[in-house]
Motif scaffolding. Structure first.
Motif, PDB file in Angstrom:
ATOM      1  N   THR A  92       2.341  46.422  -7.689  1.00 50.62           N
ATOM      2  CA  THR A  92       0.945  46.061  -7.483  1.00 50.62           C
ATOM      3  C   THR A  92       0.018  47.138  -8.031  1.00 50.62           C
ATOM      4  O   THR A  92      -0.962  46.839  -8.718  1.00 50.62           O
ATOM      5  CB  THR A  92       0.664  45.820  -5.988  1.00 50.62           C
ATOM      6  OG1 THR A  92       1.532  44.780  -5.524  1.00 50.62           O
ATOM      7  CG2 THR A  92      -0.769  45.433  -5.737  1.00 50.62           C
ATOM      8  N   LEU A  93       0.306  48.405  -7.749  1.00 54.74           N
ATOM      9  CA  LEU A  93      -0.523  49.493  -8.276  1.00 54.74           C
ATOM     10  C   LEU A  93      -0.485  49.544  -9.800  1.00 54.74           C
ATOM     11  O   LEU A  93      -1.506  49.800 -10.444  1.00 54.74           O
ATOM     12  CB  LEU A  93      -0.088  50.829  -7.686  1.00 54.74           C
ATOM     13  CG  LEU A  93      -0.512  51.061  -6.244  1.00 54.74           C
ATOM     14  CD1 LEU A  93       0.117  52.351  -5.692  1.00 54.74           C
ATOM     15  CD2 LEU A  93      -2.026  51.126  -6.120  1.00 54.74           C
ATOM     16  N   THR A  94       0.674  49.283 -10.383  1.00 53.18           N
ATOM     17  CA  THR A  94       0.789  49.245 -11.840  1.00 53.18           C
ATOM     18  C   THR A  94      -0.111  48.147 -12.421  1.00 53.18           C
ATOM     19  O   THR A  94      -0.834  48.375 -13.394  1.00 53.18           O
ATOM     20  CB  THR A  94       2.252  49.004 -12.264  1.00 53.18           C
ATOM     21  OG1 THR A  94       3.048  50.091 -11.778  1.00 53.18           O
ATOM     22  CG2 THR A  94       2.394  48.894 -13.769  1.00 53.18           C
ATOM     23  N   THR A  95      -0.093  46.985 -11.788  1.00 48.18           N
ATOM     24  CA  THR A  95      -0.934  45.876 -12.254  1.00 48.18           C
ATOM     25  C   THR A  95      -2.408  46.202 -12.091  1.00 48.18           C
ATOM     26  O   THR A  95      -3.223  45.946 -12.991  1.00 48.18           O
ATOM     27  CB  THR A  95      -0.586  44.582 -11.492  1.00 48.18           C
ATOM     28  OG1 THR A  95       0.799  44.276 -11.720  1.00 48.18           O
ATOM     29  CG2 THR A  95      -1.463  43.424 -11.937  1.00 48.18           C
ATOM     30  N   ILE A  96      -2.770  46.773 -10.964  1.00 51.75           N
ATOM     31  CA  ILE A  96      -4.173  47.138 -10.717  1.00 51.75           C
ATOM     32  C   ILE A  96      -4.649  48.142 -11.755  1.00 51.75           C
ATOM     33  O   ILE A  96      -5.741  47.996 -12.322  1.00 51.75           O
ATOM     34  CB  ILE A  96      -4.350  47.689  -9.290  1.00 51.75           C
ATOM     35  CG1 ILE A  96      -4.163  46.566  -8.273  1.00 51.75           C
ATOM     36  CG2 ILE A  96      -5.707  48.371  -9.124  1.00 51.75           C
ATOM     37  CD1 ILE A  96      -4.030  47.038  -6.839  1.00 51.75           C
ATOM     38  N   LYS A  97      -3.850  49.152 -12.035  1.00 50.78           N
ATOM     39  CA  LYS A  97      -4.228  50.157 -13.032  1.00 50.78           C
ATOM     40  C   LYS A  97      -4.359  49.535 -14.418  1.00 50.78           C
ATOM     41  O   LYS A  97      -5.262  49.872 -15.182  1.00 50.78           O
ATOM     42  CB  LYS A  97      -3.223  51.301 -13.043  1.00 50.78           C
ATOM     43  CG  LYS A  97      -3.329  52.183 -11.821  1.00 50.78           C
ATOM     44  CD  LYS A  97      -2.246  53.252 -11.800  1.00 50.78           C
ATOM     45  CE  LYS A  97      -2.340  54.066 -10.529  1.00 50.78           C
ATOM     46  NZ  LYS A  97      -1.251  55.058 -10.417  1.00 50.78           N
ATOM     47  N   ARG A  98      -3.463  48.589 -14.737  1.00 53.04           N
ATOM     48  CA  ARG A  98      -3.524  47.921 -16.045  1.00 53.04           C
ATOM     49  C   ARG A  98      -4.796  47.085 -16.164  1.00 53.04           C
ATOM     50  O   ARG A  98      -5.470  47.095 -17.191  1.00 53.04           O
ATOM     51  CB  ARG A  98      -2.291  47.044 -16.247  1.00 53.04           C
ATOM     52  CG  ARG A  98      -2.283  46.287 -17.574  1.00 53.04           C
ATOM     53  CD  ARG A  98      -1.003  45.483 -17.805  1.00 53.04           C
ATOM     54  NE  ARG A  98      -0.642  44.614 -16.702  1.00 53.04           N
ATOM     55  CZ  ARG A  98      -1.190  43.409 -16.465  1.00 53.04           C
ATOM     56  NH1 ARG A  98      -2.134  42.957 -17.248  1.00 53.04           N
ATOM     57  NH2 ARG A  98      -0.786  42.674 -15.449  1.00 53.04           N
ATOM     58  N   LEU A  99      -5.145  46.376 -15.102  1.00 54.67           N
ATOM     59  CA  LEU A  99      -6.301  45.481 -15.152  1.00 54.67           C
ATOM     60  C   LEU A  99      -7.643  46.216 -15.043  1.00 54.67           C
ATOM     61  O   LEU A  99      -8.626  45.808 -15.667  1.00 54.67           O
ATOM     62  CB  LEU A  99      -6.211  44.447 -14.031  1.00 54.67           C
ATOM     63  CG  LEU A  99      -5.083  43.426 -14.144  1.00 54.67           C
ATOM     64  CD1 LEU A  99      -4.996  42.587 -12.880  1.00 54.67           C
ATOM     65  CD2 LEU A  99      -5.270  42.556 -15.370  1.00 54.67           C
ATOM     66  N   PHE A 100      -7.687  47.267 -14.232  1.00 53.73           N
ATOM     67  CA  PHE A 100      -8.970  47.892 -13.917  1.00 53.73           C
ATOM     68  C   PHE A 100      -9.087  49.363 -14.309  1.00 53.73           C
ATOM     69  O   PHE A 100     -10.182  49.908 -14.288  1.00 53.73           O
ATOM     70  CB  PHE A 100      -9.251  47.774 -12.416  1.00 53.73           C
ATOM     71  CG  PHE A 100      -9.266  46.358 -11.921  1.00 53.73           C
ATOM     72  CD1 PHE A 100     -10.306  45.506 -12.244  1.00 53.73           C
ATOM     73  CD2 PHE A 100      -8.236  45.877 -11.145  1.00 53.73           C
ATOM     74  CE1 PHE A 100     -10.327  44.200 -11.795  1.00 53.73           C
ATOM     75  CE2 PHE A 100      -8.240  44.567 -10.684  1.00 53.73           C
ATOM     76  CZ  PHE A 100      -9.284  43.727 -11.014  1.00 53.73           C
ATOM     77  N   GLY A 101      -7.995  50.003 -14.651  1.00 53.23           N
ATOM     78  CA  GLY A 101      -8.007  51.444 -14.880  1.00 53.23           C
ATOM     79  C   GLY A 101      -8.886  51.913 -16.016  1.00 53.23           C
ATOM     80  O   GLY A 101      -9.392  53.039 -15.995  1.00 53.23           O
ATOM     81  N   SER A 102      -9.106  51.091 -17.007  1.00 51.24           N
ATOM     82  CA  SER A 102      -9.905  51.525 -18.163  1.00 51.24           C
ATOM     83  C   SER A 102     -11.400  51.265 -17.992  1.00 51.24           C
ATOM     84  O   SER A 102     -12.186  51.625 -18.861  1.00 51.24           O
ATOM     85  CB  SER A 102      -9.417  50.805 -19.431  1.00 51.24           C
ATOM     86  OG  SER A 102      -9.641  49.409 -19.299  1.00 51.24           O
ATOM     87  N   ILE A 103     -11.792  50.655 -16.887  1.00 52.78           N
ATOM     88  CA  ILE A 103     -13.215  50.381 -16.676  1.00 52.78           C
ATOM     89  C   ILE A 103     -13.884  51.692 -16.248  1.00 52.78           C
ATOM     90  O   ILE A 103     -13.507  52.286 -15.237  1.00 52.78           O
ATOM     91  CB  ILE A 103     -13.429  49.297 -15.602  1.00 52.78           C
ATOM     92  CG1 ILE A 103     -12.748  48.004 -16.029  1.00 52.78           C
ATOM     93  CG2 ILE A 103     -14.927  49.068 -15.367  1.00 52.78           C
ATOM     94  CD1 ILE A 103     -12.755  46.935 -14.969  1.00 52.78           C
ATOM     95  N   PRO A 104     -14.876  52.133 -16.998  1.00 54.65           N
ATOM     96  CA  PRO A 104     -15.480  53.434 -16.689  1.00 54.65           C
ATOM     97  C   PRO A 104     -16.399  53.384 -15.458  1.00 54.65           C
ATOM     98  O   PRO A 104     -17.017  52.362 -15.165  1.00 54.65           O
ATOM     99  CB  PRO A 104     -16.298  53.754 -17.946  1.00 54.65           C
ATOM    100  CG  PRO A 104     -16.602  52.431 -18.546  1.00 54.65           C
ATOM    101  CD  PRO A 104     -15.457  51.527 -18.191  1.00 54.65           C
ATOM    102  N   LYS A 105     -16.475  54.519 -14.787  1.00 49.15           N
ATOM    103  CA  LYS A 105     -17.460  54.688 -13.718  1.00 49.15           C
ATOM    104  C   LYS A 105     -18.837  54.698 -14.348  1.00 49.15           C
ATOM    105  O   LYS A 105     -18.975  54.925 -15.541  1.00 49.15           O
ATOM    106  CB  LYS A 105     -17.235  56.013 -12.981  1.00 49.15           C
ATOM    107  CG  LYS A 105     -15.953  56.090 -12.221  1.00 49.15           C
ATOM    108  CD  LYS A 105     -15.823  57.442 -11.548  1.00 49.15           C
ATOM    109  CE  LYS A 105     -14.530  57.530 -10.782  1.00 49.15           C
ATOM    110  NZ  LYS A 105     -14.382  58.821 -10.106  1.00 49.15           N
ATOM    111  N   LYS A 106     -19.858  54.446 -13.535  1.00 50.74           N
ATOM    112  CA  LYS A 106     -21.221  54.532 -14.061  1.00 50.74           C
ATOM    113  C   LYS A 106     -22.143  55.114 -13.006  1.00 50.74           C
ATOM    114  O   LYS A 106     -21.832  55.110 -11.814  1.00 50.74           O
ATOM    115  CB  LYS A 106     -21.721  53.183 -14.549  1.00 50.74           C
ATOM    116  CG  LYS A 106     -21.893  52.139 -13.468  1.00 50.74           C
ATOM    117  CD  LYS A 106     -22.602  50.885 -13.964  1.00 50.74           C
ATOM    118  CE  LYS A 106     -21.688  49.931 -14.638  1.00 50.74           C
ATOM    119  NZ  LYS A 106     -22.289  48.596 -14.853  1.00 50.74           N
TER     120      LYS A 106
END
Length: 124
Positions: A92-106
């Protein structure tokens, strides 16, 4: 968190579905009671009013307003992700990181201060 459909045409279609939910809620006595209780409990906070909105508020909303709200507030540093159920934590953590990990903070807009007021005693 990777984009929002912000055209007035798309909003018009979605608005119809949301308006039906609101009208249905407003015809439910339990919903109305809970709404009144929550408005007293959360008076002076953003939670004082139902987040779903009102039919008149939808008439004032445009696709560009939705886009601005999205651009201002939708960011991983302003979100909570809840995972529940019988899941494999590592997968689950692997999937979450794949889906959302590259979205930058703002940088988020300044929040409106909340002014809580004491609850008044009610005798029944």
């Amino acid at each position: 968190m990777r984009g929002v459909l912000d055209s007035d045409k798309l909003w018009k279609n979605e608005r119809g579905a949301i308006e039906q939910e609101v009208v249905q809620d407003l015809s439910n006595p339990q919903y109305m009671l809970i709404s009144q209780l929550l408005s007293k409990l959360y008076q002076g906070t953003p939670y004082e009013h139902d987040a779903l909105g009102t039919v008149p508020s939808f008439d004032k909303t445009t696709g560009s307003m939705l886009k601005k709200f999205y651009d201002d507030w939708y960011a991983p540093n302003n979100a909570i992700l809840v995972v529940s159920g019988n899941v494999d934590p590592n997968s689950t953590l692997t999937t979450i990181k794949r889906l959302f990990g590259s979205i930058p903070k703002k940088k988020l807009p300044k929040r409106t201060p909340i002014a809580l007021t004491p609850l008044k005693t009610c005798h029944v």
